[in-house]
Design a protein around this motif. Structure first.
Motif, PDB file in Angstrom:
ATOM      1  N   ARG A 197       0.787  -1.296  -0.177  1.00 59.69           N
ATOM      2  CA  ARG A 197      -0.121   0.036   0.006  1.00 59.69           C
ATOM      3  C   ARG A 197       1.040   1.287   0.076  1.00 59.69           C
ATOM      4  O   ARG A 197       0.501   2.192  -0.793  1.00 59.69           O
ATOM      5  CB  ARG A 197      -1.001  -0.019   1.425  1.00 59.69           C
ATOM      6  N   ARG A 198       1.678   1.194   0.935  1.00 62.92           N
ATOM      7  CA  ARG A 198       2.758   2.295   0.868  1.00 62.92           C
ATOM      8  C   ARG A 198       3.243   2.691  -0.490  1.00 62.92           C
ATOM      9  O   ARG A 198       3.359   3.776  -0.897  1.00 62.92           O
ATOM     10  CB  ARG A 198       3.826   2.117   2.002  1.00 62.92           C
ATOM     11  N   VAL A 199       4.195   1.674  -1.076  1.00 65.86           N
ATOM     12  CA  VAL A 199       4.816   1.589  -2.334  1.00 65.86           C
ATOM     13  C   VAL A 199       3.842   2.429  -3.403  1.00 65.86           C
ATOM     14  O   VAL A 199       4.056   3.259  -4.083  1.00 65.86           O
ATOM     15  CB  VAL A 199       5.531   0.594  -2.651  1.00 65.86           C
ATOM     16  N   SER A 200       2.683   1.591  -3.463  1.00 66.92           N
ATOM     17  CA  SER A 200       1.585   1.988  -4.609  1.00 66.92           C
ATOM     18  C   SER A 200       1.303   3.598  -4.387  1.00 66.92           C
ATOM     19  O   SER A 200       1.160   4.205  -5.346  1.00 66.92           O
ATOM     20  CB  SER A 200       0.363   1.019  -4.261  1.00 66.92           C
ATOM     21  N   ALA A 201       0.957   3.839  -3.224  1.00 66.02           N
ATOM     22  CA  ALA A 201       0.647   5.295  -3.096  1.00 66.02           C
ATOM     23  C   ALA A 201       1.740   6.407  -3.206  1.00 66.02           C
ATOM     24  O   ALA A 201       1.411   7.307  -3.741  1.00 66.02           O
ATOM     25  CB  ALA A 201       0.175   5.476  -1.548  1.00 66.02           C
ATOM     26  N   GLU A 202       3.032   5.697  -2.875  1.00 68.43           N
ATOM     27  CA  GLU A 202       3.980   6.796  -3.220  1.00 68.43           C
ATOM     28  C   GLU A 202       4.427   6.858  -4.726  1.00 68.43           C
ATOM     29  O   GLU A 202       4.809   7.675  -5.162  1.00 68.43           O
ATOM     30  CB  GLU A 202       5.088   6.381  -2.507  1.00 68.43           C
ATOM     31  N   LEU A 203       4.156   5.740  -5.431  1.00 71.83           N
ATOM     32  CA  LEU A 203       4.544   5.736  -6.950  1.00 71.83           C
ATOM     33  C   LEU A 203       3.488   6.176  -7.816  1.00 71.83           C
ATOM     34  O   LEU A 203       3.849   6.807  -8.863  1.00 71.83           O
ATOM     35  CB  LEU A 203       4.840   4.169  -7.355  1.00 71.83           C
ATOM     36  N   LEU A 260       4.002   9.866  -8.895  1.00 71.16           N
ATOM     37  CA  LEU A 260       5.190  10.023  -9.827  1.00 71.16           C
ATOM     38  C   LEU A 260       4.968   9.148 -11.076  1.00 71.16           C
ATOM     39  O   LEU A 260       5.554   9.811 -12.124  1.00 71.16           O
ATOM     40  CB  LEU A 260       6.493   9.237  -9.035  1.00 71.16           C
ATOM     41  N   LEU A 294      10.608   1.848   0.644  1.00 71.29           N
ATOM     42  CA  LEU A 294      10.741   2.577  -0.829  1.00 71.29           C
ATOM     43  C   LEU A 294      12.005   2.112  -1.500  1.00 71.29           C
ATOM     44  O   LEU A 294      12.458   2.567  -2.418  1.00 71.29           O
ATOM     45  CB  LEU A 294      10.814   3.949  -0.586  1.00 71.29           C
ATOM     46  N   TYR A 295      12.685   1.032  -0.889  1.00 68.42           N
ATOM     47  CA  TYR A 295      14.037   0.612  -1.533  1.00 68.42           C
ATOM     48  C   TYR A 295      14.286  -0.881  -1.360  1.00 68.42           C
ATOM     49  O   TYR A 295      13.656  -1.500  -0.484  1.00 68.42           O
ATOM     50  CB  TYR A 295      15.096   1.002  -0.678  1.00 68.42           C
ATOM     51  N   TYR A 328      11.134   4.023  -6.423  1.00 70.44           N
ATOM     52  CA  TYR A 328      11.005   5.545  -5.771  1.00 70.44           C
ATOM     53  C   TYR A 328      11.776   6.531  -5.950  1.00 70.44           C
ATOM     54  O   TYR A 328      11.679   7.616  -6.268  1.00 70.44           O
ATOM     55  CB  TYR A 328      10.772   5.435  -4.423  1.00 70.44           C
ATOM     56  N   GLN A 361      12.723   9.539  -9.958  1.00 71.16           N
ATOM     57  CA  GLN A 361      12.988  11.039  -9.580  1.00 71.16           C
ATOM     58  C   GLN A 361      14.218  11.609 -10.197  1.00 71.16           C
ATOM     59  O   GLN A 361      14.459  12.708 -10.290  1.00 71.16           O
ATOM     60  CB  GLN A 361      12.593  11.313  -8.372  1.00 71.16           C
TER      61      GLN A 361
END
Length: 308
Positions: free
Chosen positions: A70-76, A79, A154-155, A230, A234
């Motif tokens: 969920r965290r990675v999906s939301a952060e990506l 972007l 994120l890594y 992530y 960028q």
């Protein structure tokens, strides 16, 4: 030069049936006994799978693993909207992966098959290079099922299910990108020499994994390695951008442990198909050897000479 085995942690199956995943000393989960045990369980499910006779194993993901997804999906997501090429964005919308839970590989296949007739199977980690590409030629993607360590969501130093699915499955929902990937797989069946196979894998690295493409005046990413990272998503616009060049792409040395300092840009999806797609569709041992000789004849290209 691509070397199989660099990307994935080695896996050992012991006589008592336990499975051990050997993480690098720099891996964030190296000293986490719970994470090591969990990685062994997930790798063991893949090792014990009877392919062709059983469904792909279902992993009972934990709340913590769903939280990472969920965290990675939301952060990506934002972007991707800014940096992904529209070919990928349209495919991503078409596939509509869940953002609230880790999808089972069977679920990914159920969504992907009606779109491009690709499906997913599980792997404990490393798949031998020729086996991996032969499966691509049959529209089958070998995917890991584990997730990165929760301390650094994120890594990841290795391809996890986030890379394999958010990066590649979204890509494979594009009929045009899926066709290029399939052509790379079919190419492997024509190639006799390891040198030719490595050249194809390196062109694949600089296109399907780390490819960028112009969209009008903007430079966008379509490569799965960029779009599942992530950090890299960028930074790619600051790298040295070269025109598509098969000899250069197939022989350039690179470090998989760092952001890619050199990327190759297609002018459009048509250009990508014409150069990379046609190469995968036609390459044989003689053509691969000719590209290698061309790279040697030219000599190393200065890093600043081809900046776009």
């Amino acid at each position: 030069m691509f070397t199989e085995g660099q990307l994935y942690s080695p896996v050992t199956e012991h006589e008592d049936g336990t499975v051990e995943v050997h993480l690098a000393d720099t891996h964030p989960g190296r000293d986490d006994a719970h994470y090591l045990r969990r990685r062994g369980e997930i790798a063991g499910a893949a090792l014990g799978w009877d392919r062709g006779h059983e469904p792909v194993p279902t992993i009972d993901y934990t709340d913590a693993e769903h939280d990472i997804w969920r965290r990675v999906s939301a952060e990506l997501a934002p972007l991707h909207e800014r940096h992904a090429h529209r070919e990928y964005l349209e495919a991503k919308a078409r596939l509509d992966l869940p953002a609230d839970h880790v999808p089972q590989l069977a679920e990914v296949s159920e969504r992907l098959v009606p779109i491009t007739d690709w499906s997913y199977v599980c792997a404990p980690g490393l798949v031998p290079l020729r086996d991996f590409y032969a499966d691509l030629g049959a529209r089958t993607f070998n995917s890991t099922q584990y997730l990165r360590h929760g301390s650094e969501p994120l890594y990841t130093p290795e391809p996890d299910i986030i890379h394999e699915v958010i990066g590649h499955a979204n890509q494979l929902a594009s009929p045009r990108l899926a066709a290029i990937t399939e052509a790379a797989g079919r190419a492997s069946l024509r190639l006799r020499t390891d040198e030719a196979m490595k050249l194809v894998a390196d062109v694949f690295w600089f296109s399907i994994e780390f490819g960028v493409m112009h969209d009008g005046s903007d430079l966008k990413a379509y490569g799965a390695g960029i779009l599942s990272s992530y950090g890299e998503i960028q930074e790619f616009g600051q790298m040295e951008i070269r025109e598509l060049d098969l000899a250069d792409m197939g022989t350039l040395n690179y470090d998989i442990t760092a952001y890619q300092p050199v990327l190759f840009a297609a002018r459009s999806i048509d250009h990508l198909e014409d150069v990379v797609g046609d190469f995968f569709a036609t390459v044989d041992d003689e053509a691969a050897a000719a590209l290698r000789h061309e790279a040697v004849r030219r000599g190393p290209l200065p890093m600043s000479a081809a900046t776009g």
